[in-house]
Design a protein around this motif. Structure first.
Motif, PDB file in Angstrom:
ATOM      1  N   HIS A 168       0.816  -1.216   0.000  1.00 55.93           N
ATOM      2  CA  HIS A 168       0.000   0.000   0.000  1.00 55.93           C
ATOM      3  C   HIS A 168       0.852   1.271   0.000  1.00 55.93           C
ATOM      4  O   HIS A 168       0.443   2.290  -0.567  1.00 55.93           O
ATOM      5  N   ILE A 169       1.999   1.239   0.657  1.00 57.27           N
ATOM      6  CA  ILE A 169       2.890   2.398   0.689  1.00 57.27           C
ATOM      7  C   ILE A 169       3.872   2.264  -0.472  1.00 57.27           C
ATOM      8  O   ILE A 169       4.640   1.307  -0.541  1.00 57.27           O
ATOM      9  N   SER A 170       3.839   3.201  -1.390  1.00 58.77           N
ATOM     10  CA  SER A 170       4.615   3.096  -2.622  1.00 58.77           C
ATOM     11  C   SER A 170       6.044   3.586  -2.420  1.00 58.77           C
ATOM     12  O   SER A 170       6.325   4.390  -1.522  1.00 58.77           O
ATOM     13  N   PRO A 171       6.974   3.133  -3.274  1.00 56.56           N
ATOM     14  CA  PRO A 171       8.343   3.660  -3.217  1.00 56.56           C
ATOM     15  C   PRO A 171       8.389   5.154  -3.520  1.00 56.56           C
ATOM     16  O   PRO A 171       9.268   5.861  -3.015  1.00 56.56           O
ATOM     17  N   ARG A 172       7.446   5.660  -4.333  1.00 56.49           N
ATOM     18  CA  ARG A 172       7.395   7.098  -4.592  1.00 56.49           C
ATOM     19  C   ARG A 172       7.211   7.866  -3.298  1.00 56.49           C
ATOM     20  O   ARG A 172       7.876   8.899  -3.057  1.00 56.49           O
ATOM     21  N   THR A 173       6.318   7.384  -2.431  1.00 54.55           N
ATOM     22  CA  THR A 173       6.054   8.048  -1.157  1.00 54.55           C
ATOM     23  C   THR A 173       7.295   8.063  -0.278  1.00 54.55           C
ATOM     24  O   THR A 173       7.669   9.101   0.284  1.00 54.55           O
ATOM     25  N   VAL A 174       7.944   6.918  -0.125  1.00 56.60           N
ATOM     26  CA  VAL A 174       9.120   6.828   0.740  1.00 56.60           C
ATOM     27  C   VAL A 174      10.256   7.685   0.187  1.00 56.60           C
ATOM     28  O   VAL A 174      10.925   8.420   0.940  1.00 56.60           O
ATOM     29  N   LEU A 175      10.479   7.641  -1.124  1.00 59.76           N
ATOM     30  CA  LEU A 175      11.553   8.435  -1.727  1.00 59.76           C
ATOM     31  C   LEU A 175      11.270   9.927  -1.574  1.00 59.76           C
ATOM     32  O   LEU A 175      12.178  10.714  -1.268  1.00 59.76           O
ATOM     33  N   ARG A 176      10.021  10.331  -1.790  1.00 58.13           N
ATOM     34  CA  ARG A 176       9.661  11.746  -1.666  1.00 58.13           C
ATOM     35  C   ARG A 176       9.913  12.251  -0.241  1.00 58.13           C
ATOM     36  O   ARG A 176      10.462  13.342  -0.039  1.00 58.13           O
ATOM     37  N   LEU A 177       9.535  11.460   0.758  1.00 56.32           N
ATOM     38  CA  LEU A 177       9.769  11.854   2.146  1.00 56.32           C
ATOM     39  C   LEU A 177      11.263  11.921   2.458  1.00 56.32           C
ATOM     40  O   LEU A 177      11.734  12.871   3.102  1.00 56.32           O
ATOM     41  N   ALA A 178      12.006  10.914   2.019  1.00 56.66           N
ATOM     42  CA  ALA A 178      13.442  10.875   2.299  1.00 56.66           C
ATOM     43  C   ALA A 178      14.157  12.068   1.664  1.00 56.66           C
ATOM     44  O   ALA A 178      14.971  12.742   2.314  1.00 56.66           O
ATOM     45  N   LEU A 179      13.871  12.347   0.410  1.00 57.88           N
ATOM     46  CA  LEU A 179      14.531  13.464  -0.262  1.00 57.88           C
ATOM     47  C   LEU A 179      14.127  14.796   0.348  1.00 57.88           C
ATOM     48  O   LEU A 179      14.957  15.711   0.485  1.00 57.88           O
ATOM     49  N   GLY A 180      12.857  14.929   0.717  1.00 58.98           N
ATOM     50  CA  GLY A 180      12.421  16.164   1.361  1.00 58.98           C
ATOM     51  C   GLY A 180      13.162  16.416   2.659  1.00 58.98           C
ATOM     52  O   GLY A 180      13.579  17.549   2.941  1.00 58.98           O
ATOM     53  N   TRP A 181      13.358  15.361   3.452  1.00 62.09           N
ATOM     54  CA  TRP A 181      14.086  15.519   4.708  1.00 62.09           C
ATOM     55  C   TRP A 181      15.564  15.805   4.467  1.00 62.09           C
ATOM     56  O   TRP A 181      16.160  16.666   5.135  1.00 62.09           O
ATOM     57  N   LEU A 182      16.161  15.107   3.521  1.00 54.46           N
ATOM     58  CA  LEU A 182      17.582  15.313   3.240  1.00 54.46           C
ATOM     59  C   LEU A 182      17.860  16.727   2.743  1.00 54.46           C
ATOM     60  O   LEU A 182      18.922  17.296   3.001  1.00 54.46           O
ATOM     61  N   GLU A 183      16.918  17.315   2.020  1.00 57.62           N
ATOM     62  CA  GLU A 183      17.109  18.658   1.469  1.00 57.62           C
ATOM     63  C   GLU A 183      16.795  19.762   2.475  1.00 57.62           C
ATOM     64  O   GLU A 183      17.447  20.810   2.484  1.00 57.62           O
ATOM     65  N   SER A 184      15.786  19.538   3.311  1.00 58.01           N
ATOM     66  CA  SER A 184      15.305  20.626   4.168  1.00 58.01           C
ATOM     67  C   SER A 184      15.388  20.344   5.663  1.00 58.01           C
ATOM     68  O   SER A 184      15.218  21.263   6.474  1.00 58.01           O
ATOM     69  N   GLY A 185      15.595  19.075   6.038  1.00 59.38           N
ATOM     70  CA  GLY A 185      15.553  18.704   7.448  1.00 59.38           C
ATOM     71  C   GLY A 185      14.147  18.602   8.003  1.00 59.38           C
ATOM     72  O   GLY A 185      13.951  18.490   9.209  1.00 59.38           O
ATOM     73  N   ARG A 186      13.140  18.608   7.115  1.00 64.48           N
ATOM     74  CA  ARG A 186      11.742  18.523   7.531  1.00 64.48           C
ATOM     75  C   ARG A 186      11.071  17.373   6.784  1.00 64.48           C
ATOM     76  O   ARG A 186      11.271  17.200   5.584  1.00 64.48           O
ATOM     77  N   TRP A 187      10.258  16.615   7.532  1.00 60.06           N
ATOM     78  CA  TRP A 187       9.542  15.500   6.916  1.00 60.06           C
ATOM     79  C   TRP A 187       8.263  15.954   6.227  1.00 60.06           C
ATOM     80  O   TRP A 187       7.821  15.314   5.263  1.00 60.06           O
ATOM     81  N   ASP A 188       7.670  17.034   6.686  1.00 57.80           N
ATOM     82  CA  ASP A 188       6.379  17.419   6.125  1.00 57.80           C
ATOM     83  C   ASP A 188       6.474  17.993   4.717  1.00 57.80           C
ATOM     84  O   ASP A 188       5.466  18.112   4.018  1.00 57.80           O
ATOM     85  N   THR A 189       7.687  18.343   4.259  1.00 58.90           N
ATOM     86  CA  THR A 189       7.807  18.845   2.893  1.00 58.90           C
ATOM     87  C   THR A 189       7.503  17.763   1.859  1.00 58.90           C
ATOM     88  O   THR A 189       7.212  18.073   0.709  1.00 58.90           O
ATOM     89  N   GLY A 190       7.580  16.515   2.253  1.00 55.31           N
ATOM     90  CA  GLY A 190       7.296  15.420   1.331  1.00 55.31           C
ATOM     91  C   GLY A 190       5.875  14.928   1.373  1.00 55.31           C
ATOM     92  O   GLY A 190       5.516  13.959   0.686  1.00 55.31           O
ATOM     93  N   VAL A 191       5.010  15.559   2.189  1.00 60.31           N
ATOM     94  CA  VAL A 191       3.630  15.100   2.346  1.00 60.31           C
ATOM     95  C   VAL A 191       2.736  15.806   1.338  1.00 60.31           C
ATOM     96  O   VAL A 191       2.673  17.038   1.297  1.00 60.31           O
ATOM     97  N   ASP A 192       2.040  15.041   0.509  1.00 59.50           N
ATOM     98  CA  ASP A 192       1.077  15.597  -0.444  1.00 59.50           C
ATOM     99  C   ASP A 192      -0.212  14.782  -0.375  1.00 59.50           C
ATOM    100  O   ASP A 192      -0.326  13.828   0.393  1.00 59.50           O
TER     101      ASP A 192
END
Length: 550
Positions: A355-379
């Protein structure tokens, strides 16, 4: 080397690491803490902070002798080995008190053999007739919370700490060093382990800017996110951020690493089955991020201060087994059936794994690595797939907590878990004689409004009210029974049983039913104590009712 409290933790690697805050609590109380753990995890002992001494239990040799493969060729060699172990610990540890965190009957027996008296055992104990029981209110709650996954709103490390609290308070002195109650941080890996880890990472491809760990395995296949999903995430991290994936795991997980390699298109380092526990710690300490299932490696990373993006599937949920480190991200599938029970057979063919796609996990990981925030990857697309939780701290209690980043905090399950945190802490602190914090009343009005309108609350309130009615009458029944009133003892027993049946009639209340059974059994021959228990239960249920219906 004598110790004040000897802890027994004979379970998994992750559970052993989650004992860390206990040892910090002991140190802050001026107590020396000792530990018995399984021999196969002994290599992790140098990572544990504030631990005076440890004694690994030779479980493998015990089982070998039990099969008749010992020196004498008889199963009698096994109990002889155990008794020699107990005798050595009595001399070397000479514990004043035992705190047993393992609920199995053999662990209870070992605790009884090591304790200076049966009364000097806290946690999972054994009475004089050989029956197991829970010594302590939080220990009884800890045991009951495992019956249904909807009843476990506290992190395991905090539950361990609270189960040990009576012993620490009885033997130690109040902490006055200003460190707070968080604990949980491990010692850094040794220089030798760090050097071996660095040698493994030296094979990184050209252009590598750092490392992300991928823990592919889990305690059960149903808890494992698919390997080809991990491979897509690893490829994306390399392509976008030039972070090299490092596969972590034991030798038993090598098939998972091979499956990853068959799907991966980018470079990676395979350390699965190639590390000892100290070297694994050395690798984890060098990661930018760990992407993992619910595993011991996740708890290792948390203890070393390395953030995790952790995926909780099937029976796993972030509330009780999530990382004990602030700022980690925990994902649960946004499905009404998650989490399922431990004895549950999935009728959906394990769809939560997909149910949880690799797109979701990658988006969250990259958002955190770039900004230090997890919510930037939430859509919006992510919200349909996953509940996203940020690990945090409860300002009132210092307990590990979760903050929802995906708008699922007002789901029925989330509301009920949050209510239980406040209810149980107030009830258990009250029973332990600890000053009760602001409790349920501290919850914000919008939360209480949502909780009062939830389907779960509407279904539970009639049961809680009827139980509260019977509990409110119990003190008078105890008084009459103590005065020798005819048949009152029989009526009192029936009322106690009725309360238990009421609570056990709902999955959401099974932990409360179990706790009521344990607590009233412990007070069965002391009617004044049973009356006080009933009054405390009744008061807390009335408080909950009033808040939800105001």
């Amino acid at each position: 080397m004598s110790v004040d409290i000897l802890f027994l933790n004979l379970t998994r690697f992750g559970d052993l690491l989650q004992s860390q805050a206990l040892f910090e609590d002991c140190r802050r109380a001026g107590l020396r803490a000792g530990l018995i753990c399984l021999e196969n995890f002994a290599a992790a002992l140098p990572l544990l902070r504030s631990l005076a001494e440890a004694w690994p239990l030779p479980g493998g040799e015990f089982l070998r002798r039990l099969d008749g493969n010992g020196p004498g060729g008889s199963w009698h060699d096994a109990p002889a080995l155990l008794l020699d172990f107990v005798d050595r610990l009595r001399r070397e540890a000479a514990p004043r008190h035992i705190v047993n965190l393992t609920a199995t009957l053999p662990a209870r027996l070992l605790a009884s053999l090591l304790a200076p008296s049966l009364e000097a055992v806290t946690g999972f104990a054994m009475d004089r007739e050989g029956f197991g029981f829970c010594q302590g209110n939080w220990a009884a709650y800890l045991c009951g919370s495992t019956l249904k996954r909807c009843n476990a709103p506290f992190n395991m490390q905090d539950m361990f700490r609270m189960a040990a609290r009576p012993a620490i308070h009885a033997l130690g002195h109040p902490a006055d060093d200003g460190e707070g109650v968080r604990g949980g941080r491990l010692l850094p890996p040794s220089d030798t382990a760090s050097a071996q880890a660095a040698a493994l990472l030296a094979g990184a491809p050209e252009g590598c800017r750092g490392f992300v760990g991928l823990q592919l395995g889990a305690s059960h296949p149903a808890r494992q996110w698919p390997q080809h999903f991990f491979a897509q995430v690893g490829d994306g991290l390399w392509q976008t951020a030039r972070l090299c994936p490092v596969l972590l795991g034991t030798s038993a997980e090598r098939p998972l690493a091979r499956a990853y390699g068959q799907h991966a298109r980018g470079p990676f380092l395979d350390a699965v089955g190639a590390t000892s526990l100290p070297v694994l710690a050395g690798l984890v300490a060098r990661l930018r991020l760990l992407v993992t299932n619910d595993t011991g490696t996740m708890h290792l990373a948390a203890g070393l201060g390395i953030p995790s993006l952790a995926i909780f599937l099937a029976t796993a949920q972030a509330w009780d087994t999530g990382p004990y480190l602030e700022g980690c991200c925990c994902l649960e599938p946004a499905l009404p059936c998650h989490p399922c029970g431990f004895q549950h057979v999935c009728p959906h063919d394990g769809r939560c794994r997909m149910h949880i796609s690799p797109r979701t996990v990658l988006r969250l990981a990259l958002g955190w690595l770039e900004s230090g925030r997890w919510d930037t990857g939430v859509d919006n697309a992510l919200r349909q797939e996953a509940r996203v939780w940020l690990t945090a701290r409860d300002d009132g209690s210092g307990f590990a907590d979760l903050v929802c980043l995906s708008g699922h905090e007002y789901e029925d399950r989330s509301l009920w878990l949050r209510l239980q945190r406040r209810f149980w802490q107030a009830l258990l602190d009250d029973l332990d004689g600890v000053p009760v914090p602001s409790g349920i009343s501290a919850l914000p009005p919008d939360f209480l409004e949502a909780a009062g309108a939830s389907g779960t609350t509407h279904a539970l309130l009639p049961v809680l009210r009827e139980a509260g009615h019977f509990l409110a009458a119990l003190p008078d029944q105890c008084r009459l029974a103590a005065a020798g009133h005819p048949r009152m003892g029989q009526l009192l027993l029936r009322a106690c049983d009725h309360v238990q049946r009421l609570l056990e009639s709902r999955d959401e209340l099974t932990s409360l039913g179990y706790f009521w059974h344990e607590a009233r059994q412990a007070r069965g021959d002391k009617l004044d104590a049973l009356a006080r228990l009933a009054r405390t239960f009744s008061c807390r249920l009335q408080e909950l009712d009033a808040l939800l219906t105001s």
